[in-house]
Write an enzyme that holds these catalytic residues in place. Structure first.
Site, PDB file in Angstrom:
ATOM      1  N   SER A  63      -1.937 -34.887  12.679  1.00 25.50           N
ATOM      2  CA  SER A  63      -1.503 -36.419  13.194  1.00 25.50           C
ATOM      3  C   SER A  63      -1.234 -36.246  14.757  1.00 25.50           C
ATOM      4  O   SER A  63      -1.009 -35.331  15.336  1.00 25.50           O
ATOM      5  CB  SER A  63      -0.223 -36.798  12.572  1.00 25.50           C
ATOM      6  OG  SER A  63      -0.369 -36.874  11.314  1.00 25.50           O
ATOM      7  N   ALA A  64      -1.351 -37.264  15.390  1.00 21.13           N
ATOM      8  CA  ALA A  64      -1.204 -37.375  16.960  1.00 21.13           C
ATOM      9  C   ALA A  64       0.467 -37.027  17.487  1.00 21.13           C
ATOM     10  O   ALA A  64       1.225 -37.607  16.769  1.00 21.13           O
ATOM     11  CB  ALA A  64      -1.499 -38.929  17.422  1.00 21.13           C
TER      12      ALA A  64
END
Length: 370
Positions: free
Chosen positions: A91-92
């Site tokens: 994930s970012a």
């Protein structure tokens, strides 16, 4: 000349400092974790903006690859051809950081993670707590990859990857987890997760609401508190049954729209998301949808009645619709949010209730109030 380890140390420091400067992380302990764990050791390859990049583990990757890895990019690592199989990503950091901060971790806490992904998030958590993290992954390829990442990081004594369906939680593992963090979009919470919590513990999970997955804090007493606006790849299987979700978000709907201009002044991103949460709390038909022929960046929050009748809130403060009555309903709800002082999503609270029609028991947020 600087050695490769010195260069990597400086890169990690720049990465963590940038996340701190932009407000993604706010505490020294979380910043130190991001400055310590080498994200590039958690991916052997990823997709980014339509391109695939290999990440060699027997040598330092090229600067172009490292520039992507040590940015705010989400890295898609597994894209299965069968949609019934779980995809996987790293994930970012712009969502990983706030979620870890929301856990409010202290040394010694036991943490269960649902959705191991690449193993990076579990490694960050274990660095902060110094205690065992059990991380569960439903996908066999992702589970094997996460275990390999943990081995490369030399953290096998702290992080244990378990390949099993997340619905069943830790199975025979002893309970008493201080925190349970979920890194995949779910429809609701299995009761077994709450039973695994230690006193004072909570689940932090991206939970379906309005066609998105805002991150919510869920407690053993079945109280719910939204913490962050977010969206995640969706879980497969009993954590996100079609019987509970109903219409899948993301449809593109046809029609020649009418417009109600100037319902509000133009909305910044945070305010738009706060209003979206408000709308979904008042009308369960609220979802993410697209209007054919319009720019999705202009606003995807919609109330959808069926395949031809829908209304959209646009970021410019207008309402577009393919049904005048539905457009008027949406405009009324939006003005109600404005008249109430534009409450942020964090002011809401709810209660977990048993989902109807779920094949296996699932608790979903409901009864929203401020």
């Amino acid at each position: 000349m600087a050695t490769a380890p010195d260069q990597m140390t400086r890169r990690l420091d720049r990465y963590a400092n940038a996340l701190r400067d932009q407000g993604t992380i706010t505490s020294n302990t979380v910043q130190e974790a991001f400055a310590t764990i080498e994200r590039h050791k958690c991916v052997t390859g990823f997709y980014y903006r339509g391109e695939h990049y290999d990440v060699p583990q027997d040598a330092t990757p090229g600067e172009d690859v490292l520039d992507i890895i040590y940015s705010d990019a989400s890295l898609m690592t597994i894209m299965p051809s069968d949609r019934s199989m779980p995809a996987s990503s790293s994930s970012a950091p712009t969502i990983m950081g706030p979620m870890i901060e929301a856990l409010d971790l202290t040394p010694g806490m036991r943490v269960l993670e649902i959705g191991a992904g690449t193993g990076y998030n579990a490694a960050l958590i274990a660095t902060i707590t110094g205690a065992e993290v059990v991380t569960i992954e439903a996908g066999s390829a992702a589970a094997a990859g996460a275990a390999a990442s943990i081995s490369r990081l030399g953290m096998g004594d702290l992080v244990r990857v378990v390949h099993t369906d997340g619905y069943d939680g830790p199975g025979t593992e002893p309970g008493g987890f201080d925190r349970i963090i979920v890194t995949v979009g779910i429809a609701g919470v299995p009761p077994a997760w709450l039973d695994q919590l230690a006193e004072g513990g909570f689940v932090l999970a991206p939970t379906a609401h309005g066609g998105m997955h805002p991150t919510m804090e869920l407690h053993h007493d079945r109280s719910v508190r939204p913490r962050l606006w977010s969206d995640f790849m969706t879980a497969v299987g009993p954590l996100r049954p079609a019987e509970v979700i109903g219409r899948e978000p993301g449809a593109t709907l046809p029609g020649t729209p009418g417009s109600i201009p100037n319902v509000l002044a133009p909305l910044e991103t945070d305010a738009y998301n706060d209003c979206w949460f408000h709308l979904a709390a008042h009308d369960p038909r609220t979802t993410r949808a697209y209007l054919e022929g319009t720019d999705p960046w202009g606003g995807m929050c919609a109330i959808v009645a069926d395949d031809t009748r829908a209304a959209w809130l646009r970021t410019n403060g207008s309402v577009m619709h393919t049904d005048p009555a539905l457009g008027a309903k949406l405009a009324h709800l939006v003005r109600g949010w404005d008249d109430a002082g534009r409450p942020p999503l964090t002011q809401w609270s709810g209660t977990l209730t048993q989902a109807e029609y779920a094949p296996r028991p699932l608790l979903i947020p409901s009864a929203w109030s401020i």
